[in-house]
Design an enzyme around this catalytic site. Sequence first.
Site, short mmCIF file in Angstrom:
data_model
loop_
_atom_site.label_atom_id
_atom_site.label_comp_id
_atom_site.label_asym_id
_atom_site.label_seq_id
_atom_site.Cartn_x
_atom_site.Cartn_y
_atom_site.Cartn_z
N TYR A 58 0.54 -1.21 0.25
CA TYR A 58 0.14 0.38 -0.27
C TYR A 58 0.95 1.69 -0.21
O TYR A 58 1.79 1.11 0.84
CB TYR A 58 -1.06 0.33 1.27
CG TYR A 58 -2.69 0.34 0.65
CD1 TYR A 58 -2.92 0.92 0.19
CD2 TYR A 58 -3.63 -1.50 0.69
CE1 TYR A 58 -4.52 1.40 -0.16
CE2 TYR A 58 -4.12 -1.13 0.66
CZ TYR A 58 -4.70 -0.06 -0.28
OH TYR A 58 -6.30 -0.29 -0.29
N GLU A 60 -0.88 4.86 -0.28
CA GLU A 60 -1.58 6.17 -0.87
C GLU A 60 -0.39 7.38 -0.62
O GLU A 60 -0.26 7.40 0.67
CB GLU A 60 -2.87 5.87 0.36
CG GLU A 60 -3.71 5.00 0.00
CD GLU A 60 -4.95 5.27 0.35
OE1 GLU A 60 -4.76 6.22 1.83
OE2 GLU A 60 -5.64 4.50 0.25
N ASP A 207 -6.91 13.79 -25.37
CA ASP A 207 -7.12 12.03 -24.72
C ASP A 207 -6.21 10.63 -25.77
O ASP A 207 -6.47 10.71 -26.87
CB ASP A 207 -7.94 11.21 -25.58
CG ASP A 207 -8.28 9.85 -24.17
OD1 ASP A 207 -7.33 9.40 -24.12
OD2 ASP A 207 -9.02 9.78 -23.69
N THR A 233 -3.71 5.67 -21.64
CA THR A 233 -3.57 4.26 -21.57
C THR A 233 -1.88 4.45 -21.71
O THR A 233 -1.61 4.75 -22.30
CB THR A 233 -4.69 3.29 -22.15
OG1 THR A 233 -4.08 3.29 -23.02
CG2 THR A 233 -6.38 3.55 -21.45
N LYS A 236 -2.27 -0.03 -24.88
CA LYS A 236 -2.61 0.09 -25.88
C LYS A 236 -1.51 0.86 -27.14
O LYS A 236 -0.31 -0.60 -26.76
CB LYS A 236 -3.97 1.13 -26.39
CG LYS A 236 -4.66 0.87 -25.79
CD LYS A 236 -5.98 1.70 -25.83
CE LYS A 236 -7.61 1.35 -24.80
NZ LYS A 236 -8.20 2.76 -25.31
N ARG A 242 -1.59 -3.36 -18.66
CA ARG A 242 -3.14 -2.14 -18.43
C ARG A 242 -2.52 -0.95 -17.13
O ARG A 242 -2.64 -1.42 -15.95
CB ARG A 242 -5.05 -3.36 -17.81
CG ARG A 242 -4.36 -4.46 -18.78
CD ARG A 242 -6.09 -5.04 -18.31
NE ARG A 242 -7.30 -3.66 -19.26
CZ ARG A 242 -6.87 -4.20 -20.90
NH1 ARG A 242 -5.84 -4.75 -21.10
NH2 ARG A 242 -8.42 -3.70 -21.49
C1 LIG Z 1 -9.43 3.13 -24.24
C2 LIG Z 1 -8.99 4.56 -24.18
C3 LIG Z 1 -9.92 5.30 -23.07
C4 LIG Z 1 -10.01 3.99 -21.73
O1 LIG Z 1 -9.11 2.89 -20.83
P1 LIG Z 1 -9.74 2.03 -20.60
O2 LIG Z 1 -8.27 1.71 -20.32
O3 LIG Z 1 -10.45 1.10 -21.48
O4 LIG Z 1 -10.63 3.01 -18.86
C5 LIG Z 1 -10.50 6.83 -22.48
N1 LIG Z 1 -10.22 6.57 -24.28
C6 LIG Z 1 -10.10 6.56 -25.05
C7 LIG Z 1 -9.93 7.38 -26.76
C8 LIG Z 1 -9.51 5.18 -25.05
O5 LIG Z 1 -9.31 4.50 -26.15
#
Ligand SMILES: *Cc1c(COP(=O)(O)O)cnc(C)c1O
Length: 430
Positions: A58, A60, A207, A233, A236, A242
């Site tokens: 932990y 925090e 994003d 993220t 990807k 993850r």
């Molecule tokens: C995949 C994605 C997310 C969210 O990611 P998670 O890890 O699945 O919560 C947010 N914004 C965009 C543009 C994404 O492609």
Amino acid sequence: MTTSMLPPLALDDADPEIADLVAQERARQFYCAKLIPSENYASQAVLEAAGSVLANKYSEGYPRKRYYEGQQLIDPIEELAMSRAKALFGSDHANVQPYSGSPANLAVYCALLPQGAPNQRILALGLPAGGHLTHGHKVSATSRFFEFAHYGVDPVTHRFDFSAIAAQARDYRPAVLVAGCTAYPRIVEFDRFAEIAAEVGALLVADMAHIAGLVAGGAHPSPVPFAAAVSTTTHKTLRGPRGGMLLCKSAYAQAIDKAVFPGLQGGPHNHTTAAVAVALKEAAQPAFRAYAAQVVANARALADTLATEGLAVVTGGTDNHLVLFSTMPLGATGKQAAKAMDLAGLEANFNSIPFDPQPPMNPSGVRVGTPSLTSRGLGEAHMRDVGRWIARAIRGKDDPAELARIRGEVFDLMGHYPPPGFAPPYPARP
Ligand SMILES: *Cc1c(COP(=O)(O)O)cnc(C)c1O
């Protein structure tokens, strides 16, 4: 040994049921052609860090400001992740604690739109045009806390129409403008979004969840110079564990950190933080630049072949890692096509196309991407094979023998290209 102590058993012996399912999934991931553009194969090193005992701790708070003792080794791990993120993307500040992309987005909105601030409006890309649920879709909790309006894409080109977005921004007067998408096959012009944000006095949030690896590898323009904050993220195109991450200008660092913890989260996932640090180190190497360029070259080759096979490629091609296409010209809905592809060992997802006449649960299109296959070492010639297999699977959607034949060919090719993170002995063909 007391009865409360667990004997040191490997997963195989401790829980054969779960072990068997994991082994089957390992074989599936090995032999199927993974075409889901949001997926990838993390390296052995990333998986090791993610599966480490750091999960037991932990922590925090933030490095040197924790609410628990025993952080002598966790602090340097998180600091390494932060400094590598800042160096790789050129940002003032990095927060590596978000559990994933969705909580990272909610944290950004909370940070930039403080409670009680008069303007709580956010303008973002709509889901039907390739936006994400967390950009204020009505089923997402993001829409419960903030006011959203959505822009779309041009009805003819299916690309961003900046004069239309600017007009909408002038009219709506958002406090935050979001640029980022999950199903847009072209460059996101963050500089143009920044101009619009500046004109209407909004903060730009980028994003880059899908394209972070392309940005890191120089295959897509970076949003970092243009945005107040960037969310992403890590699993990807960036090819990490993850997780989620936030980058921002110094002026927003404190607000971002507070929004993540204690605003939305408790203890950070230290095993993930370590794995993110490893992935960031990998992404800073020259080989990753070559990877990012190959992902795009592969997507172009795939788009080309799909078009040649008679499928309707949205925007006529791609600049990034994904291809969105209508399957209707071959007489199948996106869902029928994706199901047929799955039986043929080609894993993708059905997806709405812009201005889709079909409903979201059975839309006209399929979305495919090249990050996973490129991680396995496949090149453009293979993408042409994949494109032909996709078209054959869609044409043969009602022909189980044809789908089984394609599946055999896919498995043959995949068997020769073991993914990163898969050490021998390799799984037997399912
Ligand atoms: C995949 C994605 C997310 C969210 O990611 P998670 O890890 O699945 O919560 C947010 N914004 C965009 C543009 C994404 O492609």
